[in-house]
Scaffold this active site. Structure first.
Site, short mmCIF file in Angstrom:
data_model
loop_
_atom_site.label_atom_id
_atom_site.label_comp_id
_atom_site.label_asym_id
_atom_site.label_seq_id
_atom_site.Cartn_x
_atom_site.Cartn_y
_atom_site.Cartn_z
N CYS A 113 0.81 -1.23 0.00
CA CYS A 113 0.00 0.00 0.00
C CYS A 113 0.84 1.27 0.00
O CYS A 113 0.33 2.36 -0.25
CB CYS A 113 -0.96 0.00 1.19
N HIS A 253 -3.33 7.09 2.50
CA HIS A 253 -3.71 5.80 1.93
C HIS A 253 -5.08 5.43 2.47
O HIS A 253 -5.32 5.47 3.68
CB HIS A 253 -2.67 4.74 2.32
N ASN A 283 -10.11 -0.41 -0.25
CA ASN A 283 -8.65 -0.25 -0.24
C ASN A 283 -8.08 -0.78 -1.55
O ASN A 283 -8.12 -1.98 -1.80
CB ASN A 283 -8.10 -1.03 0.96
N1 ACO Z 1 -18.31 -9.47 8.73
C1 ACO Z 1 -18.75 -9.82 9.95
N2 ACO Z 1 -17.93 -10.17 10.95
C2 ACO Z 1 -16.60 -10.16 10.70
C3 ACO Z 1 -16.08 -9.82 9.46
C4 ACO Z 1 -16.99 -9.47 8.44
N3 ACO Z 1 -16.60 -9.11 7.21
N4 ACO Z 1 -14.74 -9.90 9.51
C5 ACO Z 1 -14.43 -10.28 10.76
N5 ACO Z 1 -15.55 -10.44 11.47
C6 ACO Z 1 -15.69 -10.86 12.85
C7 ACO Z 1 -14.48 -11.62 13.33
O1 ACO Z 1 -14.57 -12.98 12.95
C8 ACO Z 1 -14.60 -11.43 14.83
O2 ACO Z 1 -15.55 -12.34 15.31
P1 ACO Z 1 -15.31 -13.08 16.72
O3 ACO Z 1 -15.25 -11.98 17.74
O4 ACO Z 1 -16.51 -13.95 16.83
O5 ACO Z 1 -14.02 -13.80 16.57
C9 ACO Z 1 -15.19 -10.03 14.96
O6 ACO Z 1 -15.75 -9.70 13.68
C10 ACO Z 1 -14.18 -8.97 15.35
O7 ACO Z 1 -13.03 -9.14 14.54
P2 ACO Z 1 -11.84 -8.14 14.61
O8 ACO Z 1 -10.80 -8.58 13.64
O9 ACO Z 1 -11.44 -7.93 16.04
O10 ACO Z 1 -12.54 -6.81 14.10
P3 ACO Z 1 -11.94 -5.38 13.97
O11 ACO Z 1 -12.76 -4.40 14.69
O12 ACO Z 1 -10.45 -5.38 14.22
O13 ACO Z 1 -12.17 -5.09 12.44
C11 ACO Z 1 -10.87 -5.05 10.43
C12 ACO Z 1 -11.58 -5.91 11.47
C13 ACO Z 1 -11.92 -4.18 9.74
C14 ACO Z 1 -10.20 -5.94 9.42
C15 ACO Z 1 -9.84 -4.13 11.14
O14 ACO Z 1 -9.03 -4.90 11.99
C16 ACO Z 1 -8.98 -3.40 10.18
O15 ACO Z 1 -9.46 -2.56 9.45
N6 ACO Z 1 -7.67 -3.66 10.17
C17 ACO Z 1 -6.77 -3.01 9.28
C18 ACO Z 1 -6.65 -3.86 8.10
C19 ACO Z 1 -6.33 -3.13 6.86
O16 ACO Z 1 -6.77 -2.04 6.60
N7 ACO Z 1 -5.55 -3.79 6.04
C20 ACO Z 1 -5.27 -3.32 4.76
C21 ACO Z 1 -3.86 -3.47 4.42
S1 ACO Z 1 -2.85 -2.51 5.42
C22 ACO Z 1 -3.32 -1.03 5.13
O17 ACO Z 1 -3.79 -0.76 4.07
C23 ACO Z 1 -3.17 -0.03 6.15
#
Ligand code: ACO
Length: 326
Positions: A113, A253, A283
């Site tokens: 990214c 980003h 993204n």
């Molecule tokens: N729909 C419903 N539930 C979901 C989904 C979904 N799409 N994805 C995950 N869950 C569930 C998980 O299974 C988990 O369930 P559990 O508690 O029963 O185990 C629950 O939601 C919480 O999961 P978390 O991973 O703790 O959720 P979080 O609030 O962290 O959100 C997310 C997840 C959106 C991926 C977040 O961590 C995030 O945005 N991280 C950054 C990732 C990113 O942007 N990466 C891109 C590349 S790097 C960059 O560009 C910066």
């Protein structure tokens, strides 16, 4: 002093829109969950037979047209991508051929990214060194092809698209004021594509284990992303003797609305200083910043002498910032 100045911007987004409601039919998720956790409402997906090089070429044509520069005048093409048409040769070379940029040399840059800001930094150094006068810098991705569409943790986040800028040598005070780039390979397995290189050559087993697809520990990535985007944004401001109030527009980003809001708050930027379009495109990795910059530019939001701050974070981990006087 010679600086690199952006004289044209362009972008291309594929026509097909995939909404959160479409994804609800594919995996166990909901529009409400995706919007609340990411701010993403829809993303674009490349058509069958549409490749990263095609999208990058269209974005480049638009940037060249705006700059009033012909392809033959370009000395260098750098493309930030992790989803090139092939592992090699470079997709930048395909773009060069498509454009007829016969006087340029071209290469891809792999910084996930952060690919576009890294590429911008390389091209800016090239121009500042006096080796060339005009460069094309691109970020383009077809992430939809490396996403595991059965994994709700990742498939809701990403999209396809391309953006480009033309950089030209200038002797005034405008242009790129600074670039600050960083990486830390110790975080490799928090965000990567395990099965697409020579470590795990494609086979029935790697496919069975879903290795060719993007893997991510979202929670961990989130924390480091906010910390790194904040520190590298402050680093750019401090190096130029500026504070948040000097910034006309912050174009980060576009990973996730929560990451952007948390970063902006820590850098002390107000909502109207931050450009956000992640709700429309998700993204698109290396493409997010040049696409956002082109949208802002064509909307008349980038004015002469404005201070524009770009910051990116991605797999590697890699992160970087660029400060521009427009
Ligand atoms: N729909 C419903 N539930 C979901 C989904 C979904 N799409 N994805 C995950 N869950 C569930 C998980 O299974 C988990 O369930 P559990 O508690 O029963 O185990 C629950 O939601 C919480 O999961 P978390 O991973 O703790 O959720 P979080 O609030 O962290 O959100 C997310 C997840 C959106 C991926 C977040 O961590 C995030 O945005 N991280 C950054 C990732 C990113 O942007 N990466 C891109 C590349 S790097 C960059 O560009 C910066």
């Amino acid at each position: 002093m010679i600086r690199a100045r952006i004289t044209g911007t362009g972008s291309y987004m594929p026509e097909k829109i995939l909404t959160n409601f479409d994804i609800e039919k594919m995996v166990d998720t909901s529009n409400d969950w995706i919007v609340a956790r990411t701010g993403i409402e829809q993303r674009r997906v490349a058509a069958e037979g549409e490749y990263t090089s095609d999208m990058a070429t269209r974005a480049a044509e638009r940037a060249l047209e705006m700059a009033g520069v012909t392809a033959g005048e370009i000395d260098l093409i750098v493309l930030g991508t992790i989803t090139g048409d092939y592992p090699w040769p470079a997709t930048a070379c395909i773009v060069q051929k498509n454009l007829g940029a016969d006087n340029a040399y071209a290469y891809d840059l792999s910084a996930a990214c952060s690919g576009f800001v890294y590429a911008l930094s390389c091209a800016s150094d090239f121009i500042q060194s006096g080796r060339g006068k005009k460069a094309l810098v691109l970020g383009a991705e077809t992430l939809s092809r490396i996403i595991d569409w059965t994994d709700r943790n990742t498939c809701v986040l990403f999209g396809d698209g391309a953006g480009a800028v033309v950089l030209e040598a200038t002797e005034g005070d405008t242009g790129l004021l600074s670039s600050h780039m960083h990486s830390d390979g110790s975080y490799l397995d928090l965000l990567y594509q395990p099965g697409f290189g020579t470590r795990h050559m494609p086979s029935a087993e790697t496919l069975e284990d879903r290795l060719p697809y993007l893997k991510m520990e979202g929670n961990e990535v989130f924390k480091v992303a906010v910390r790194s985007l904040t520190s590298v944004s402050l680093e750019a401001l401090e190096a130029n003797g500026m504070t948040a109030s000097d910034v006309s527009l912050f174009i980060p980003h576009q990973a996730n609305k929560r990451i952007l809001e948390a970063t902006a708050k820590r850098v002390k930027l107000t909502d109207d200083q931050v450009y956000i379009n992640v709700h429309k495109y998700g993204n698109t990795s290396g493409a997010t910043i040049p696409v956002a910059m082109d949208e802002a530019n064509r909307a008349g939001m980038l004015k002469a002498d404005d201070i524009i701050l770009l910051s990116a974070f991605g797999g590697g981990f890699t992160w970087g910032s660029t400060l521009i006087r427009w």
